[in-house]
Design a protein around this motif. Sequence first.
Motif, PDB file in Angstrom:
ATOM      1  N   GLY A   1      51.438 -50.556 -16.036  1.00 36.46           N
ATOM      2  CA  GLY A   1      51.462 -51.965 -16.428  1.00 36.46           C
ATOM      3  C   GLY A   1      50.485 -52.822 -15.640  1.00 36.46           C
ATOM      4  O   GLY A   1      50.539 -54.046 -15.724  1.00 36.46           O
ATOM      5  N   LEU A   2      49.586 -52.212 -14.887  1.00 37.99           N
ATOM      6  CA  LEU A   2      48.614 -52.977 -14.117  1.00 37.99           C
ATOM      7  C   LEU A   2      47.665 -53.738 -15.041  1.00 37.99           C
ATOM      8  O   LEU A   2      47.315 -53.258 -16.122  1.00 37.99           O
ATOM      9  CB  LEU A   2      47.791 -52.048 -13.222  1.00 37.99           C
ATOM     10  N   HIS A   3      47.245 -54.932 -14.593  1.00 39.06           N
ATOM     11  CA  HIS A   3      46.253 -55.689 -15.340  1.00 39.06           C
ATOM     12  C   HIS A   3      44.897 -54.999 -15.236  1.00 39.06           C
ATOM     13  O   HIS A   3      44.621 -54.284 -14.263  1.00 39.06           O
ATOM     14  CB  HIS A   3      46.136 -57.118 -14.796  1.00 39.06           C
ATOM     15  N   SER A   4      44.047 -55.260 -16.223  1.00 40.59           N
ATOM     16  CA  SER A   4      42.748 -54.616 -16.247  1.00 40.59           C
ATOM     17  C   SER A   4      41.927 -54.917 -14.996  1.00 40.59           C
ATOM     18  O   SER A   4      41.224 -54.046 -14.475  1.00 40.59           O
ATOM     19  CB  SER A   4      41.978 -55.045 -17.500  1.00 40.59           C
TER      20      SER A   4
ATOM     21  N   ILE B   1      51.885 -54.799  -4.365  1.00 39.24           N
ATOM     22  CA  ILE B   1      52.852 -54.093  -5.205  1.00 39.24           C
ATOM     23  C   ILE B   1      52.626 -52.599  -5.070  1.00 39.24           C
ATOM     24  O   ILE B   1      51.489 -52.128  -4.994  1.00 39.24           O
ATOM     25  CB  ILE B   1      52.726 -54.536  -6.688  1.00 39.24           C
ATOM     26  N   ALA B   2      53.716 -51.843  -4.999  1.00 32.61           N
ATOM     27  CA  ALA B   2      53.658 -50.382  -4.895  1.00 32.61           C
ATOM     28  C   ALA B   2      54.198 -49.776  -6.179  1.00 32.61           C
ATOM     29  O   ALA B   2      55.284 -50.147  -6.638  1.00 32.61           O
ATOM     30  CB  ALA B   2      54.452 -49.893  -3.687  1.00 32.61           C
TER      31      ALA B   2
ATOM     32  N   LEU C   1      46.669 -45.103 -17.129  1.00 34.28           N
ATOM     33  CA  LEU C   1      47.086 -45.869 -15.947  1.00 34.28           C
ATOM     34  C   LEU C   1      47.663 -47.213 -16.362  1.00 34.28           C
ATOM     35  O   LEU C   1      48.689 -47.658 -15.825  1.00 34.28           O
ATOM     36  CB  LEU C   1      45.895 -46.063 -15.010  1.00 34.28           C
ATOM     37  N   ALA C   2      47.029 -47.881 -17.319  1.00 33.35           N
ATOM     38  CA  ALA C   2      47.505 -49.187 -17.783  1.00 33.35           C
ATOM     39  C   ALA C   2      48.849 -49.069 -18.470  1.00 33.35           C
ATOM     40  O   ALA C   2      49.764 -49.872 -18.244  1.00 33.35           O
ATOM     41  CB  ALA C   2      46.478 -49.810 -18.730  1.00 33.35           C
ATOM     42  N   VAL C   3      49.006 -48.057 -19.320  1.00 31.99           N
ATOM     43  CA  VAL C   3      50.243 -47.888 -20.087  1.00 31.99           C
ATOM     44  C   VAL C   3      51.422 -47.548 -19.183  1.00 31.99           C
ATOM     45  O   VAL C   3      52.514 -48.099 -19.305  1.00 31.99           O
ATOM     46  CB  VAL C   3      50.061 -46.799 -21.166  1.00 31.99           C
TER      47      VAL C   3
END
Length: 327
Positions: A247-250, A279-280, A242-244
């Motif tokens: 790009g969401l912050h932890s 943000i969507a 999901l992060a990769v």
Amino acid sequence: MNQTIDLLIAEMESVFRSNGYTERSVQAKMYTLHTIAKIHRRKGFNELNSEVTKYFLDVAYARYQSREIGKVWYLYLVKTVDYLTQYQAKSEMDLVSRNIPSGLSLYWHDILQEIWDYPEWNEKSPQNIRKYALTYIKWLQSRGHKTLESVDASTIRAYLMDCGERMALRSLDTVKHCIKKFHKFLFAAGKTGEDFHDVFSFAVPQEHKVKKPADLDEVAQVLSAINRETAIGRRDYAVILLAVVTGLHSVDIVGLTFDEIDWINGEITVIQSKTEQSIALPLTVDVGHAIQDYILNARPQSTLPNIFLRTRPPFLQMGAAHAISNL
């Protein structure tokens, strides 16, 4: 024998003049210094006395507190006393030379000098405004502007565009800010008929450093090393993917809730903790499958709205630091 306070003041006047202070500025300082000298004589002192200067400043502060005088004038009085004690201690003062570099006409020279005496500036403004105004005035003079009468909105825009072509955005924003204050001063001083506020109303874009993206091979190695047969492995795989991908912050990942995922339309909508802006993001197939696998086969039983939970009881929401350090 120490110098008398009158002799100190006379020498200080010479120093102020040699450093390019205007006649009005020198006279204002002399008036304040002579007032201090009168108080000394009234109290029976011919030489500078710290108790008398403290008395003078205490009275000034009381006047400031009662709003009899403003902050600018109070700070001016404090600075003048500071000059006096400096000169008495070491026969010099910490002055910034106000002598203007050669090449300017007398007209522009006088305008630049008046910046120092404008009472509305805070303590650091005159030197900063003068620095950018000098460059601006040199530019105006080089393009044939002999007075402010020929300077209009198009002239100012041309200067800002010229600056934009050779400056970083942060520097351009500083120039815009200082020249705006300079024109506000010119208008207040009766030098121009308007302050050109609208010319400076535009926002300068902010520069943001782009972080180097993660190497895809390295990401693949990390994901392949996760044991997805375990509950913690399924969770960590979904979190990292999901992060990769998004790009969401932890902090936004560990705070992700069920109602923020639109499974039908394939979309994730969150309010970012850092910016408080909504943000969507697209819910890709691989990320969706990873989250579903975790929810169906590894997530502890809980009524919490958060998707990602700790693997040990009590089954609470993961912390952002936990998500980063324990993957």
